[in-house]
Enzyme design. Sequence first.
Site, short mmCIF file in Angstrom:
data_model
loop_
_atom_site.label_atom_id
_atom_site.label_comp_id
_atom_site.label_asym_id
_atom_site.label_seq_id
_atom_site.Cartn_x
_atom_site.Cartn_y
_atom_site.Cartn_z
N GLU A 192 0.96 -1.25 0.28
CA GLU A 192 -0.32 0.12 0.06
C GLU A 192 1.00 1.25 -0.30
O GLU A 192 1.92 1.42 0.65
CB GLU A 192 -1.25 -0.14 1.32
CG GLU A 192 -1.49 1.02 1.60
CD GLU A 192 -2.74 1.51 3.10
OE1 GLU A 192 -2.34 2.33 3.54
OE2 GLU A 192 -2.78 0.04 3.36
N GLU B 106 -1.48 11.68 3.44
CA GLU B 106 -3.12 11.24 4.72
C GLU B 106 -2.83 12.11 5.62
O GLU B 106 -1.57 12.35 5.85
CB GLU B 106 -1.62 10.03 5.53
CG GLU B 106 -3.17 9.09 6.27
CD GLU B 106 -2.63 7.75 6.15
OE1 GLU B 106 -3.55 6.69 6.64
OE2 GLU B 106 -1.48 7.60 6.34
#
Length: 183
Positions: free
Chosen positions: A107, A112
């Site tokens: 991933e 974020e």
Amino acid sequence: KDEQRRRLQPPQTPHSVVSSDIPPPRLEPFNPDLVANATGREPPTETFVRISSSPTPLGPRNSVRLEGKRRFNRGLFIIDLRHMPAGCGTWPAFWLTDEANWPVNGEIDIVEGVNYQDTAKTALHTTQTCDMDDVPEGTKTGSWDTAVGIPNRKTGIPDMTFRWANNCFVYDPHQWINQGCVA
């Protein structure tokens, strides 16, 4: 009622919105920079997609998840943000992952942000043997996050050893679960 339901449906797009049984949010072109002129508003010069977590006729919407319909095994992926939300309980993110085979296929968290964090984070989440401890200083921007206070697996006593979060393995015993390499 059918008309109301139809209006709640998003236009045909190359992505889908994953939610519970609450209808998906309406995705529509949005331009915050419209300028008033003598005849009203000028046509937009830029188009934005505005995603809102506003309530629906069926009740509150706790979150919105936008997911691609196509899958890629390589490419250049770009996100151009005008605004990224911040505040208690927010977790805006742009991730690339293969959920069906995670963490084997890894991933990549391109952007974020969590709560009131003022710096966007980037992370890798992988299986064992992927770490970034050999990345020379000066070859990356920013610095690694830290992992302090991780409970000992046997005793539960927090380990207060200061460590950089540079091991991408999602179950590294010296980092928080799924912390990965975070910069």
